[in-house]
Design a protein around this motif. Structure first.
Motif, PDB file in Angstrom:
ATOM      1  N   MET A   1     -11.016   5.454  55.050  1.00 14.73           N
ATOM      2  CA  MET A   1     -10.744   6.686  54.342  1.00 14.73           C
ATOM      3  C   MET A   1      -9.623   7.437  55.039  1.00 14.73           C
ATOM      4  O   MET A   1      -9.544   7.430  56.252  1.00 14.73           O
ATOM      5  N   SER A   2      -8.811   8.079  54.262  1.00 17.49           N
ATOM      6  CA  SER A   2      -7.847   8.967  54.886  1.00 17.49           C
ATOM      7  C   SER A   2      -8.625  10.142  55.482  1.00 17.49           C
ATOM      8  O   SER A   2      -9.717  10.477  55.019  1.00 17.49           O
ATOM      9  N   GLU A   3      -8.078  10.711  56.510  1.00 16.69           N
ATOM     10  CA  GLU A   3      -8.781  11.815  57.172  1.00 16.69           C
ATOM     11  C   GLU A   3      -9.074  12.941  56.196  1.00 16.69           C
ATOM     12  O   GLU A   3     -10.164  13.509  56.193  1.00 16.69           O
ATOM     13  N   ARG A   4      -8.113  13.264  55.360  1.00 17.43           N
ATOM     14  CA  ARG A   4      -8.283  14.353  54.400  1.00 17.43           C
ATOM     15  C   ARG A   4      -9.398  14.042  53.411  1.00 17.43           C
ATOM     16  O   ARG A   4     -10.297  14.861  53.176  1.00 17.43           O
ATOM     17  N   SER A   5      -9.371  12.868  52.814  1.00 21.80           N
ATOM     18  CA  SER A   5     -10.405  12.534  51.838  1.00 21.80           C
ATOM     19  C   SER A   5     -11.755  12.325  52.519  1.00 21.80           C
ATOM     20  O   SER A   5     -12.793  12.682  51.953  1.00 21.80           O
ATOM     21  N   ASP A   6     -11.756  11.804  53.734  1.00 21.39           N
ATOM     22  CA  ASP A   6     -12.995  11.630  54.485  1.00 21.39           C
ATOM     23  C   ASP A   6     -13.682  12.978  54.707  1.00 21.39           C
ATOM     24  O   ASP A   6     -14.866  13.132  54.440  1.00 21.39           O
ATOM     25  N   ARG A   7     -12.933  13.945  55.190  1.00 20.83           N
ATOM     26  CA  ARG A   7     -13.504  15.290  55.411  1.00 20.83           C
ATOM     27  C   ARG A   7     -14.005  15.891  54.107  1.00 20.83           C
ATOM     28  O   ARG A   7     -15.096  16.457  54.049  1.00 20.83           O
ATOM     29  N   ILE A  55     -13.459   5.542  48.894  1.00 17.22           N
ATOM     30  CA  ILE A  55     -14.901   5.327  48.687  1.00 17.22           C
ATOM     31  C   ILE A  55     -15.217   4.193  47.735  1.00 17.22           C
ATOM     32  O   ILE A  55     -16.378   3.859  47.533  1.00 17.22           O
ATOM     33  N   GLY A  56     -14.207   3.616  47.118  1.00 18.55           N
ATOM     34  CA  GLY A  56     -14.456   2.601  46.104  1.00 18.55           C
ATOM     35  C   GLY A  56     -14.867   3.274  44.806  1.00 18.55           C
ATOM     36  O   GLY A  56     -14.432   4.387  44.497  1.00 18.55           O
ATOM     37  N   ASP A  57     -15.723   2.643  44.064  1.00 21.32           N
ATOM     38  CA  ASP A  57     -16.211   3.195  42.808  1.00 21.32           C
ATOM     39  C   ASP A  57     -17.085   4.410  43.098  1.00 21.32           C
ATOM     40  O   ASP A  57     -18.033   4.327  43.879  1.00 21.32           O
ATOM     41  N   TYR A  59     -19.306   6.031  41.323  1.00 19.27           N
ATOM     42  CA  TYR A  59     -20.709   5.880  40.933  1.00 19.27           C
ATOM     43  C   TYR A  59     -21.464   5.036  41.959  1.00 19.27           C
ATOM     44  O   TYR A  59     -22.546   5.416  42.414  1.00 19.27           O
ATOM     45  N   ASP A  60     -20.895   3.909  42.338  1.00 18.85           N
ATOM     46  CA  ASP A  60     -21.541   3.061  43.343  1.00 18.85           C
ATOM     47  C   ASP A  60     -21.698   3.807  44.665  1.00 18.85           C
ATOM     48  O   ASP A  60     -22.719   3.676  45.341  1.00 18.85           O
ATOM     49  N   PHE A  61     -20.686   4.579  45.023  1.00 18.65           N
ATOM     50  CA  PHE A  61     -20.745   5.373  46.241  1.00 18.65           C
ATOM     51  C   PHE A  61     -21.906   6.365  46.171  1.00 18.65           C
ATOM     52  O   PHE A  61     -22.674   6.506  47.128  1.00 18.65           O
ATOM     53  N   MET A  62     -22.049   7.043  45.040  1.00 19.05           N
ATOM     54  CA  MET A  62     -23.108   8.042  44.903  1.00 19.05           C
ATOM     55  C   MET A  62     -24.488   7.395  44.918  1.00 19.05           C
ATOM     56  O   MET A  62     -25.416   7.913  45.546  1.00 19.05           O
ATOM     57  N   ILE A  63     -24.628   6.254  44.259  1.00 18.22           N
ATOM     58  CA  ILE A  63     -25.900   5.517  44.310  1.00 18.22           C
ATOM     59  C   ILE A  63     -26.231   5.182  45.761  1.00 18.22           C
ATOM     60  O   ILE A  63     -27.363   5.367  46.211  1.00 18.22           O
ATOM     61  N   ASN A  64     -25.257   4.700  46.489  1.00 17.58           N
ATOM     62  CA  ASN A  64     -25.469   4.351  47.894  1.00 17.58           C
ATOM     63  C   ASN A  64     -25.899   5.576  48.709  1.00 17.58           C
ATOM     64  O   ASN A  64     -26.800   5.480  49.549  1.00 17.58           O
ATOM     65  N   GLU A  65     -25.268   6.711  48.469  1.00 16.71           N
ATOM     66  CA  GLU A  65     -25.649   7.930  49.185  1.00 16.71           C
ATOM     67  C   GLU A  65     -27.106   8.284  48.919  1.00 16.71           C
ATOM     68  O   GLU A  65     -27.840   8.639  49.832  1.00 16.71           O
ATOM     69  N   TYR A  66     -27.537   8.197  47.658  1.00 13.36           N
ATOM     70  CA  TYR A  66     -28.929   8.499  47.329  1.00 13.36           C
ATOM     71  C   TYR A  66     -29.884   7.481  47.938  1.00 13.36           C
ATOM     72  O   TYR A  66     -30.940   7.850  48.441  1.00 13.36           O
TER      73      TYR A  66
END
Length: 81
Positions: A1-7, A55-57, A59-66
């Motif tokens: 992740m870029s630092e900006r988007s990561d934060r 983060i990729g997709d 939706y997939d990212f959000m599912i993973n977070e949950y």
């Protein structure tokens, strides 16, 4: 992740992904959160391709977070252990 988007993503998830007692089918909720994340990122000047690279997709990212914070007996925890 870029630092900006990561934060941005870490702060956004912390502010917007919360414990929802009794939420068994969270796919629709994750779809809504993914759209809100993309909209908020774009409002901050993070273009869709930069976010997707980070983060990729969404939706997939959000599912993973949950799934990382899900407790099968209690629903979702408020923090990550």
């Amino acid at each position: 992740m870029s630092e900006r988007s990561d934060r941005f993503v870490r702060a956004w998830v912390s502010d917007n992904v919360h414990n929802i007692p009794g939420l068994d089918d969270y796919q629709l909720h994750c779809e809504e959160l993914a759209e809100k994340l993309k909209d908020a990122a774009q409002a901050r000047g993070i273009m869709p391709d930069e976010l997707a690279e980070s983060i990729g997709d969404s939706y997939d990212f959000m599912i993973n977070e949950y799934e990382q914070i899900r407790d099968p007996d209690l629903g979702f925890k408020d923090g990550r252990d």
